[in-house]
Design a protein around this motif. Structure first.
Motif, PDB file in Angstrom:
ATOM      1  N   VAL A  78      49.079  42.833  35.845  1.00  9.69           N
ATOM      2  CA  VAL A  78      49.375  43.289  34.486  1.00  9.69           C
ATOM      3  C   VAL A  78      48.434  44.415  34.077  1.00  9.69           C
ATOM      4  N   LEU A 120      55.260  39.010  28.267  1.00 11.05           N
ATOM      5  CA  LEU A 120      53.813  39.085  28.114  1.00 11.05           C
ATOM      6  C   LEU A 120      53.324  39.090  26.677  1.00 11.05           C
ATOM      7  N   ALA A 163      50.620  38.449  21.871  1.00 13.64           N
ATOM      8  CA  ALA A 163      50.145  38.678  23.231  1.00 13.64           C
ATOM      9  C   ALA A 163      49.713  37.365  23.880  1.00 13.64           C
ATOM     10  N   LYS A 190      50.678  44.464  24.234  1.00 14.12           N
ATOM     11  CA  LYS A 190      49.279  44.861  24.382  1.00 14.12           C
ATOM     12  C   LYS A 190      48.966  45.926  23.330  1.00 14.12           C
ATOM     13  N   GLN A 241      56.955  43.431  27.936  1.00 14.42           N
ATOM     14  CA  GLN A 241      56.093  42.972  26.846  1.00 14.42           C
ATOM     15  C   GLN A 241      56.871  42.125  25.849  1.00 14.42           C
ATOM     16  N   SER A 285      44.569  42.514  29.783  1.00 12.79           N
ATOM     17  CA  SER A 285      44.875  43.916  30.078  1.00 12.79           C
ATOM     18  C   SER A 285      44.266  44.827  29.016  1.00 12.79           C
ATOM     19  N   TRP A 286      44.386  44.427  27.763  1.00 10.74           N
ATOM     20  CA  TRP A 286      43.750  45.173  26.667  1.00 10.74           C
ATOM     21  C   TRP A 286      42.244  45.233  26.892  1.00 10.74           C
ATOM     22  N   ALA A 335      48.256  39.746  28.649  1.00 11.14           N
ATOM     23  CA  ALA A 335      48.309  40.987  27.872  1.00 11.14           C
ATOM     24  C   ALA A 335      46.971  41.237  27.197  1.00 11.14           C
TER      25      ALA A 335
END
Length: 393
Positions: A215, A71, A171, A74, A67, A178-179, A175
């Motif tokens: 991810v 990325l 982000a 997140k 992260q 993904s959230w 990312a």
């Protein structure tokens, strides 16, 4: 990365409390070049990974590094409300007084019995959809472009995620997606009318969305199966091996190029454009964040730009993580060419069906061991792997 951001990174990976295990996060110039693929079984401070418990700590460490450098962080959970509107699950997420809504279309299967297992498609499901539906697997479309745009380099900070968290949030788009997938799963958990079993979920995507599927699978442990389809560099294809393909005269996407194309990664990732070997990890470890949950890498040998050799050999290295955990049959690699991009060939239907039957339909005795390519690539990862694979207990 400050303590607050490290804690957020840990929480995002369902690893709350790992901040005391966080690695040092030096600048690019202070990172040691590593020409081969970095060792997933050695902590940043040099300690070896000796047990499955150690792997969970190492996974936490990698989650923070990935992260921080690649990325962006997140964010953790946010309040979610959801309702069915016809075939759409409308998800409303609130943060600091602002609300973002997105629809996720649910296509219920012809077979099976509710509540159904489901595969979430990053943008779309482009697998053997008819087979999956007959087997009793629902298909859910996650509108990732509404969450974070990915038109070009000018898309940074645009989309519903950034309306909530600010256009300057670190982000990158993946990312943010993904959230969003995690908030969709929150919504499925609290909406019985959706008729989906939130305990039996998969995620898939193709090409750029295949990167996003990896991810999402890496950073939400509620996802039981990840199917990455032709995901290319920054997906199944590792940065170091893609650079080697390029140096050998092949037309392969590299880190140097990808950071100029779109906003999938955090803004600062461009610092590695000329220094991919300084990354303290590579894509085999990003995929490894999914282990020991199931991952099927579906690749197309004909797609040189996507790093066909890199995807195969990086996936071989990633598979060593599942081997160490005694879960080798939960990670498969299936590569065949001669078909258009993002059109799954019939020869790969059986692999997808097997993984869905075992990991989503809970069928016992399904053989999910697959390691195939119609390319001439070396099947021994030793050229890029100079570390040993332990047996973790």
């Amino acid at each position: 990365m400050g303590t607050r951001l490290i804690a957020a990174a840990c929480a995002a990976a369902l690893l709350a409390g790992c901040q005391h295990l966080a690695p040092a996060l030096p600048g690019v110039a202070d990172l040691r070049p590593q020409p081969q693929l970095p060792d997933p079984f050695t902590f940043a401070d040099g300690r070896p990974v000796r047990s499955k418990a150690d792997w969970q700590h190492r996974r936490a460490e990698l989650a923070v590094q990935v992260q921080h450098y690649e990325l962006g962080v997140k964010p953790g959970a946010a309040p979610v409300q959801a309702r069915m509107d016809g075939a759409d699950l409308v998800v409303s997420v609130t943060h600091e007084g602002r609300t973002f809504r997105f629809p996720a279309k649910i296509q219920l299967p012809q077979g099976g019995k509710a509540p159904y297992p489901a595969i979430i498609g990053m943008g779309a499901v482009s697998l053997n959809n008819d087979d999956l539906q007959r087997m009793g697997v629902a298909l859910i479309t996650f509108p990732n472009n509404l969450v974070a745009e990915q038109q070009n380099g000018g898309s940074r900070g645009k989309g519903g995620f950034y309306d909530l968290y600010g256009s300057g949030h670190m982000a990158g788009a993946m990312a943010a997606w993904s959230w969003g997938v995690s908030r969709l799963i929150d919504a499925l958990e609290q909406t019985p009318d959706a008729r989906i079993d939130a305990g039996r979920l998969g995620i898939t995507g193709c090409s750029r969305n295949g990167k996003g599927a990896i991810v999402a699978g890496a950073f939400d442990e509620r996802i039981r199966l990840t199917i990455a389809q032709e995901s290319g560099s920054g997906g199944a294809a590792g940065w170091r091996i893609s650079d080697a393909q390029r140096a050998a005269g092949q037309n392969v996407q590299t880190l140097r190029q990808i950071v100029t194309e779109n906003v999938w990664f955090t803004e600062n990732f461009k610092q590695f454009g000329e220094a991919a070997t300084r990354l303290p990890f590579d894509q085999h470890e990003v995929m490894g964040l999914i282990a020991p949950r199931a991952l099927l890498v579906v690749e197309n040998t004909s797609m040189e730009w996507l790093g066909n050799e890199s995807a195969f050999r990086t996936s071989l290295a990633a598979r060593e993580i599942w081997t160490a955990l005694g879960a080798e049959d939960a990670m498969g690699i299936a590569q065949v060419g001669g078909h258009p991009h993002c059109q799954l060939p019939a020869s790969q239907y059986g692999h997808v069906n097997a993984y869905a039957r075992r990991f989503l339909l809970n069928e016992a005795g399904v053989d999910t061991r697959v390691l195939t390519t119609d390319g001439t690539f070396e099947r021994d990862p030793k050229a890029w792997v100079i570390w040993s694979t332990p047996a973790l207990h």
